[in-house]
Write a protein that holds these residues in place. Structure first.
Motif, PDB file in Angstrom:
ATOM      1  N   CYS A  48     -17.024   0.348  22.421  1.00 49.57           N
ATOM      2  CA  CYS A  48     -15.979  -0.888  23.055  1.00 49.57           C
ATOM      3  C   CYS A  48     -15.182   0.303  23.724  1.00 49.57           C
ATOM      4  CB  CYS A  48     -15.518  -1.569  22.010  1.00 49.57           C
ATOM      5  SG  CYS A  48     -14.337  -2.668  22.518  1.00 49.57           S
ATOM      6  N   PRO A  49     -14.822  -0.236  25.138  1.00 55.27           N
ATOM      7  CA  PRO A  49     -13.871   0.667  25.819  1.00 55.27           C
ATOM      8  C   PRO A  49     -12.216   0.338  25.401  1.00 55.27           C
ATOM      9  CG  PRO A  49     -15.498  -0.237  27.424  1.00 55.27           C
ATOM     10  CD  PRO A  49     -15.718  -0.965  25.873  1.00 55.27           C
ATOM     11  N   ILE A  52     -12.062  -2.057  19.793  1.00 51.94           N
ATOM     12  CA  ILE A  52     -11.823  -3.182  18.779  1.00 51.94           C
ATOM     13  C   ILE A  52     -12.090  -2.813  17.380  1.00 51.94           C
ATOM     14  CG2 ILE A  52     -12.420  -5.243  18.065  1.00 51.94           C
ATOM     15  CD1 ILE A  52     -12.356  -6.272  21.001  1.00 51.94           C
ATOM     16  N   ILE A  54     -14.285  -3.466  14.990  1.00 49.41           N
ATOM     17  CA  ILE A  54     -15.232  -4.481  14.879  1.00 49.41           C
ATOM     18  C   ILE A  54     -15.673  -4.957  13.520  1.00 49.41           C
ATOM     19  CG2 ILE A  54     -17.774  -4.673  15.795  1.00 49.41           C
ATOM     20  CD1 ILE A  54     -17.244  -3.058  18.184  1.00 49.41           C
ATOM     21  N   ASN A  77      -7.383  -6.225  22.271  1.00 48.95           N
ATOM     22  CA  ASN A  77      -7.861  -7.000  23.336  1.00 48.95           C
ATOM     23  C   ASN A  77      -7.148  -8.369  23.538  1.00 48.95           C
ATOM     24  OD1 ASN A  77      -9.173  -7.945  25.320  1.00 48.95           O
ATOM     25  ND2 ASN A  77     -11.138  -8.039  24.151  1.00 48.95           N
ATOM     26  N   CYS A  83     -14.057 -11.677  27.298  1.00 44.12           N
ATOM     27  CA  CYS A  83     -14.829 -10.510  27.091  1.00 44.12           C
ATOM     28  C   CYS A  83     -16.053 -10.853  26.148  1.00 44.12           C
ATOM     29  CB  CYS A  83     -13.990  -9.441  26.245  1.00 44.12           C
ATOM     30  SG  CYS A  83     -12.858  -8.615  27.287  1.00 44.12           S
ATOM     31  N   CYS A  87     -18.760  -9.156  28.808  1.00 43.18           N
ATOM     32  CA  CYS A  87     -19.017  -7.867  28.699  1.00 43.18           C
ATOM     33  C   CYS A  87     -20.597  -7.617  28.559  1.00 43.18           C
ATOM     34  CB  CYS A  87     -18.511  -7.615  27.193  1.00 43.18           C
ATOM     35  SG  CYS A  87     -16.806  -6.962  27.156  1.00 43.18           S
ATOM     36  N   GLN A  89     -22.489  -6.299  26.542  1.00 42.56           N
ATOM     37  CA  GLN A  89     -22.476  -5.728  25.134  1.00 42.56           C
ATOM     38  C   GLN A  89     -23.595  -4.738  24.971  1.00 42.56           C
ATOM     39  OE1 GLN A  89     -22.318  -9.525  25.355  1.00 42.56           O
ATOM     40  NE2 GLN A  89     -20.294  -9.604  25.072  1.00 42.56           N
ATOM     41  N   GLN A  92     -22.357  -1.675  25.748  1.00 43.43           N
ATOM     42  CA  GLN A  92     -21.158  -1.047  25.074  1.00 43.43           C
ATOM     43  C   GLN A  92     -21.272  -1.325  23.513  1.00 43.43           C
ATOM     44  OE1 GLN A  92     -18.355  -3.472  27.639  1.00 43.43           O
ATOM     45  NE2 GLN A  92     -18.600  -2.007  29.028  1.00 43.43           N
ATOM     46  N   CYS A  93     -20.494  -2.518  23.040  1.00 43.05           N
ATOM     47  CA  CYS A  93     -20.604  -2.206  21.463  1.00 43.05           C
ATOM     48  C   CYS A  93     -21.673  -2.399  20.845  1.00 43.05           C
ATOM     49  CB  CYS A  93     -19.622  -3.358  21.115  1.00 43.05           C
ATOM     50  SG  CYS A  93     -19.886  -5.023  21.747  1.00 43.05           S
ATOM     51  N   GLU A 112     -17.238 -12.557  18.954  1.00 43.14           N
ATOM     52  CA  GLU A 112     -15.920 -12.565  19.538  1.00 43.14           C
ATOM     53  C   GLU A 112     -15.345 -13.704  20.290  1.00 43.14           C
ATOM     54  OE1 GLU A 112     -15.259  -8.635  21.480  1.00 43.14           O
ATOM     55  OE2 GLU A 112     -13.487  -9.384  22.599  1.00 43.14           O
ATOM     56  N   ILE A 437     -14.077  -5.251  30.792  1.00 37.08           N
ATOM     57  CA  ILE A 437     -13.350  -4.250  29.684  1.00 37.08           C
ATOM     58  C   ILE A 437     -13.146  -2.824  30.150  1.00 37.08           C
ATOM     59  CG2 ILE A 437     -15.651  -3.654  28.374  1.00 37.08           C
ATOM     60  CD1 ILE A 437     -12.448  -5.035  26.878  1.00 37.08           C
TER      61      ILE A 437
HETATM   62 FE1  SF4 Z   1     -15.487  -4.429  23.254  1.00 43.76          FE
HETATM   63 FE2  SF4 Z   1     -16.611  -6.438  24.947  1.00 43.76          FE
HETATM   64 FE3  SF4 Z   1     -17.753  -5.713  22.912  1.00 43.76          FE
HETATM   65 FE4  SF4 Z   1     -15.664  -7.175  22.523  1.00 43.76          FE
HETATM   66  S1  SF4 Z   1     -17.545  -7.422  23.588  1.00 43.76           S
HETATM   67  S2  SF4 Z   1     -16.245  -5.365  21.166  1.00 43.76           S
HETATM   68  S3  SF4 Z   1     -14.459  -6.214  24.185  1.00 43.76           S
HETATM   69  S4  SF4 Z   1     -17.267  -4.059  24.293  1.00 43.76           S
END
Ligand code: SF4
Ligand code: FAD
Ligand code: SF4
Length: 460
Positions: A48-49, A52, A54, A77, A83, A87, A89, A92-93, A112, A437
C-alpha cells in the motif's frame, strides 16, 4: 472463501449511471475480515503506497468495530471510501497478501470501502483535528488526490492551507475523469468536505500560471507552494481525419459527462453520442469512456486496440465489467485514418490489422502491422483514449521551473522540491499518469518535506 462483491446485473447497469458495485453487508465484511491471518510481517502494508495498518484495521473490523477500524485507516489515508473503490488493489495491497499465494487474497479494498461507507451512513465518522496552529500559509495548486492528501497533512501539521483549483469543482480526476458508476460524486464530495473541515480552504476557478503566478502567491504571504496539477493533457493519434466532428479525446468526453453532469437526465449537457462508438485504447480510461458511451444510449460500443487482450493495460475487473455490459473488442487493430461524411462528421474508422512481435521495454509484445490488411469500422463517434501528458499552463507560465525530458516537473527525489526553492511537486505532474493512491502517497511525502523545510527556514 473471499466474499463476492454484490453488483447490479449487467443488462440493468448498462442502462444507468448508478454504482455498479453495491458494497458488503456488515456480516459479509466481518466474515471477510476474519480471513486475515494477522501476519507478523504484513506484506500487504508494504504493497500500500500510504502504508495503512491493514491487519490493525482488519482486526478491529473482525471484532465487529467498523468505526475504530476507519479511524485506524484515517491515520494514513484521508480518502478511504475513494481508494477502497478505485485502487488497483491486485497490484498493490492485495497483490502482496499471503492468502493470495494459494487462494483469493483478503478483499482489503472492499473492506476499506465498507468501513468508510458504514461510518458515513450511521453518521459516526472519526473527526481529525490539527495538532497545533502555526502562523504560516501554504498554497496547494490542484485539488486532485495529490493536492488533497498534501493539504490534509499540512492542515494537520497546523498550517493555514489554501487549495487553488482551475475547474469549478474540486477533486481532479476523481471528479471529472472516473465515472459516477465507479465512483459516485457525492462520495467524492463527502471526503473532500472532511478535508475542508480540517480548515483547508478550497478556491475554485483559479488557473495558477494565468489567474495568479507562483510569484503572486509568495507575495500574498504563502511560505511554501505545492504543485499537484496532474497529467490531463490528452494524447492524440495524429492520423488523417482526427479533426472531424464526432471525434473526442476521452478526457473531453468524460469531463463533459462528469463535470457538466450529462449522466443526470435533468441536465441538458451538450454531448453528442452516436449509435456506433469506437473507443481507441485499452486502459482504464478507455474502459470508462466505452462504458459511459453505452450508458448514454449508443447501440454499439467497440474498443479498438492494437495489441491483444493479454496486453490490455486496464484492470481485469474493468475489462470483465465492460465485456459483461456488451462492449465489443476489436483487437490487433490499429486506426490509420478517420473518414467523414458530407457534413464533416466521422463515419468510418479505417484500421490496419496487426500481429504481435517481440516484447518492448515494458515487457509487452510489440504490435507489428500486417501488410496490406485493412478493415473499415463504421463509427459516428470516435473517442481517443491513448494516454495523457502534463497539464501545461502552469509549466509554461513559470520561469525557472525545471522540467524532465518528457515535460514533467523535475524534483529532488529526497524531498520533492522543484528547482524553485520553497516550491514542491508530486503526483501525475511528476511521475506521469499513475494511480490515485500513488499520487496521494507522493502528496503526503511532499507535505512532510514542506513541514521540514519550513521548520528549517524558521531556525535560520
Ligand atoms: Fe492502500 Fe489502496 Fe489497498 Fe487501501 S485499497 S490499503 S489505500 S492500496
Ligand atoms: P489530478 O487528479 O489530475 O488532479 C490535478 C488537478 O489540478 C485537477 O483538478 C486540475 O484541474 C488541476 N489543475 C491543473 N492545472 C492547474 C492550474 N494551473 N491551476 C490550478 N489547478 C490546476 N487511478 C486509480 O488508482 N484507479 C482508477 O480506477 C483510475 N481510473 C482513472 C480513470 C480515468 C478516466 C483517469 C483519467 C485516470 C484514472 N486513474 C485511476 C488515474 C488517477 O486518477 C490519477 O493518477 C490521479 O488522479 C492523479 O492525481 P493528481 O492529484 O496528480 O492529478
Ligand atoms: Fe492479513 Fe493478507 Fe495482510 Fe497477512 S498479508 S495481514 S493475511 S491482509
Amino acid at each position: 472463501m473471499r466474499q463476492a462483491m454484490p453488483k447490479q446485473a449487467a443488462e440493468e447497469r448498462a442502462q444507468n449511471f448508478a454504482e455498479v458495485a453495491l458494497g458488503y453487508t456488515l456480516e459479509q465484511a466481518i466474515a471477510e475480515a476474519n480471513r486475515c491471518l494477522q501476519c507478523k510481517r504484513p506484506l500487504c502494508v508494504e504493497g500500500c503506497p500510504v502504508h495503512i495498518d491493514i491487519p490493525g484495521f482488519l482486526k478491529l473490523l473482525a471484532e465487529g468495530n467498523p468505526i475504530p477500524a476507519l479511524a485506524k485507516i484515517k491515520e494514513q489515508n484521508s480518502l478511504p471510501a475513494i481508494c477502497g473503490r478505485v485502487c488497483p488493489q491486485e497490484n498493490q495491497c492485495e497483490g502482496r497478501c499471503v492468502v493470495g499465494i494459494k487462494g483469493d487474497p483478503i478483499a482489503i479494498g472492499n473492506l476499506e470501502r465498507f468501513v468508510a461507507d458504514y461510518a458515513r451512513e450511521v453518521g459516526q465518522e472519526p473527526v481529525l483535528t490539527p495538532a497545533q496552529s502555526l502562523d504560516k500559509k501554504v498554497a496547494v495548486i490542484g485539488s486532485g488526490p495529490a493536492g488533497l492528501a498534501a493539504a490534509a497533512d499540512l492542515a494537520q501539521f497546523g498550517y493555514q492551507v489554501t487549495v487553488f483549483e482551475s475547474l469549478h469543482a474540486a477533486g481532479g480526476v476523481l471528479r471529472y475523469g472516473i465515472p459516477e458508476f465507479r465512483l459516485p460524486k457525492d462520495i467524492v464530495q463527502h471526503e473532500i468536505d472532511a478535508i475542508s473541515e480540517l480548515g483547508v480552504e478550497i478556491v475554485t476557478n483559479h488557473l495558477i500560471g494565468q489567474t495568479l503566478t507562483l510569484d503572486d502567491l509568495f507575495e500574498a504571504g504563502y511560505s511554501a507552494i505545492f504543485i499537484g496539477t496532474g497529467a490531463g493533457l490528452p494524447n492524440f493519434l495524429n492520423i488523417p481525419g482526427e479533426n472531424l466532428n464526432g471525434v473526442y479525446s476521452a478526457n473531453e468526453f468524460l469531463t463533459r459527462v462528469n463535470l457538466m453532469k450529462a449522466y443526470l437526465p435533468e441536465y441538458d449537457t451538450p454531448i453528442k453520442v452516436g449509435q456506433k462508438v469506437a473507443v481507441v485504447g485499452a486502459g482504464n480510461v478507455a474502459m470508462d469512456a466505452a462504458r459511459t458511451a453505452k450508458r448514454l444510449g449508443a447501440e454499439e460500443v467497440r474498443i479498438v486496440y492494437r495489441r491483444s487482450r493479454q496486453e490490455m493495460p486496464a484492470r481485469l475487473e474493468e475489462i470483465e465489467n465492460a465485456e459483461e455490459e456488451g462492449i465489443l473488442f476489436s483487437l490487433l487493430t490499429n486506426p490509420v485514418e478517420m473518414i467523414g461524411d458530407e457534413s464533416n462528421t466521422v463515419k468510418v474508422l479505417r484500421c490496419q490489422r496487426m500481429t504481435l512481435g517481440e516484447p518492448d521495454q515494458s515487457g509487452r509484445r510489440n504490435p507489428v502491422p500486417v501488410p496490406n490488411e485493412y478493415i473499415d469500422l463504421s463509427a459516428d463517434t470516435v473517442i481517443v483514449a491513448i494516454g495523457q501528458g502534463p497539464n501545461p499552463v502552469l509549466l509554461r507560465g513559470t520561469e525557472g521551473l525545471a522540467l524532465t525530458e518528457r515535460g514533467y516537473i523535475k524534483v529532488n527525489d529526497e524531498n520533492l522540491m522543484t528547482s524553485i526553492p520553497g516550491v514542491f511537486a508530486a503526483g501525475d505532474i511528476v511521475t506521469g499518469a499513475a494511480t490515485v493512491i500513488q499520487a496521494m502517497g507522493a502528496g503526503r511525502k511532499a507535505a512532510s518535506a514542506i513541514h521540514a523545510y519550513l521548520l528549517e527556514q524558521e531556525g535560520n
